[in-house]
Design an enzyme around this catalytic site. Structure first.
Site, short mmCIF file in Angstrom:
data_model
loop_
_atom_site.label_atom_id
_atom_site.label_comp_id
_atom_site.label_asym_id
_atom_site.label_seq_id
_atom_site.Cartn_x
_atom_site.Cartn_y
_atom_site.Cartn_z
CB CYS A 217 34.74 61.74 22.24
SG CYS A 217 34.54 60.81 21.04
CB ILE A 218 36.61 64.20 25.90
CG1 ILE A 218 37.45 63.98 25.22
CG2 ILE A 218 37.09 64.72 27.58
CD1 ILE A 218 38.99 64.18 25.44
#
Length: 438
Positions: free
Chosen positions: A274-275
């Protein structure tokens, strides 16, 4: 249609399907089954299907005993046949959404899954995309495929929505079951029904928003926020090193403020699905509107530069002992992207190994959570953490910060250490002199 579905939900007569049995899909499938909904999970990998049907767990955040019991009770099963779609009332799509080598969204897995659903879609079904993606995906990509492929109309014949996954592998407090859930659906009826499904499954509060695009953007905000703040402390870590100040002590001091500050910590940069990737989705979509996400793009560049910065720090560390980086032996403590998980997706430790090898270093790793990793198409193994192996390295780099590593053994035997996560903060005395902190 709405009343029929609400009745099925409340009476636990709804059959649920989950497409993609990875870090998002398998925990969700288990929670659905555990809440009393018969659930079928789909995955293209035969090994995953076989393991689920044998009651064998392969995801750290899933309770293996619960999974096994659900399979035994025939509440949970897995398949690699898309025909399961014809039986399911609620279908969650949890497939990967990576960026391609040009930094653009790779939507192939979503398109393939949605096309297969469209071929089998029937009136009265609910389709929810959970895969992280750019704002507009649900209504601009998913909806047309479903309507054209099935001949049915969204809102009239079937319901469609987006509910972003919120999974934090290794989090001891927040799991799929108790993490608040966002729902953005096409139409008020769809929003009501989809929210009711999640309320029937999860303990965390469910928050409907006005549209799928709001939910899609919300997810990107969550992780871009984290990326930007990680970049801030990474940049300050570089400055503090030049000034002879401990960034870790600075953060501890700032954390005493009871309002207006949230602690983020420096390191090799964020990892996981994600990040590191979500800001790329946002930047890509912004360009469609002639807009540049300056702060986000800068943060990504800062974080991506941390591996190179770490290499330069190791080079200086070795040089102070009279060693060149080329030809030196380096031991990485951790290949996972964060502590106490067996997940190395987008791990900066892998990129660090690549960069060190390009500089001519001989690199090995130890990771108690990852006995082997796939590195450029071949499997490499974790070496034992012994005094002999530690002494055999010219430098040790602490990369993941796992709590089940004997750092005192490392401190007692290492020639030099670069600790990128401050995992060795409790080491004191003469051994401390051999430890540098990012």
């Amino acid at each position: 249609m709405k009343e029929t579905l609400l009745t099925k939900i409340r009476e636990r007569r709804m059959m649920c399907g989950v497409i993609g049995l990875g870090y998002v899909g398998l925990p969700l499938a288990v929670e659905k089954a555990n809440a009393g909904f018969r659930t079928i999970g789909f995955d293209v990998q035969p090994k995953k299907v076989e393991m689920v049907n044998a009651g064998v767990n392969y995801i750290g955040d899933v309770d293996g005993a619960v999974l096994a019991e659900l399979v035994k009770k025939e509440m949970l099963a897995a398949t690699n046949d898309f025909e399961f779609v014809t039986k399911a009332d609620f279908i969650a799509i949890c497939v990967p959404t990576p960026l391609d080598r040009h930094g653009q969204p790779e939507m192939r897995f979503v398109k393939e899954a949605v096309c297969e659903v469209a071929k089998r879609l029937r009136r009265g079904q609910i389709v929810v995309l959970e895969s992280t993606t750019y704002p507009g995906t649900t209504e601009e990509l998913v909806r047309p495929i479903l309507e054209e492929g099935s001949g049915l109309l969204c809102g009239k014949d079937f319901y469609l929505g987006f509910s972003p996954e919120r999974v934090d592998p290794g989090n001891a407090v927040y799991k799929t079951k108790n993490t608040p859930k966002i729902v953005g659906a096409v139409g008020a009826e769809a929003s009501e029904v989809i929210a009711e499904v999640y309320r029937s499954i999860l303990e965390g509060e469910v928050f409907p928003v006005s549209s799928p695009a709001v939910a899609e953007m919300e997810k990107l905000l969550e992780n871009s926020y984290r990326n930007v703040n990680i970049a801030l402390v990474n940049e300050l870590a570089k400055l503090c090193e030049k000034m002879g100040i401990s960034i870790w002590e600075v953060i501890d001091a700032a954390s005493t403020k009871p309002y207006g500050f949230q602690a983020f910590y420096p390191g090799l940069g964020p990892g996981g699905h994600c990040i590191p990737l979500d800001p790329g989705y946002l930047s890509w979509k912004a360009r469609e509107y002639g807009f540049r996400t300056t702060v986000i793009d800068t943060a990504v560049a800062v974080n991506e530069g941390m591996v190179e910065y770490c290499v330069s720090r190791v080079q200086k560390l070795l040089s102070s002992q009279g060693y060149p980086l080329s030809g030196s032996g380096i031991l990485l403590l951790g290949m996972a992207y964060k502590k106490d998980i067996a997940d190395y997706r987008e791990s900066p430790a892998v990129r660090l190994m690549e960069q060190l090898e390009r500089e001519g270093a001989r690199v090995q790793y130890h990771d108690p959570w990852l006995p082997e990793v796939n590195y450029h198409g071949k499997w490499i193994e974790s070496i034992p953490l012994t005094a002999e192996n530690i002494r055999g390295a010219d430098a040790v780099i602490v990369t993941s910060g796992h709590t089940n590593i004997d750092y005192r053994l490392v401190a007692a035997n290492a020639k030099s250490v670069l600790d990128t996560v401050n995992a060795m903060r409790d080491i004191t005395g003469t051994e401390r002199k051999r430890i540098e902190v990012l």
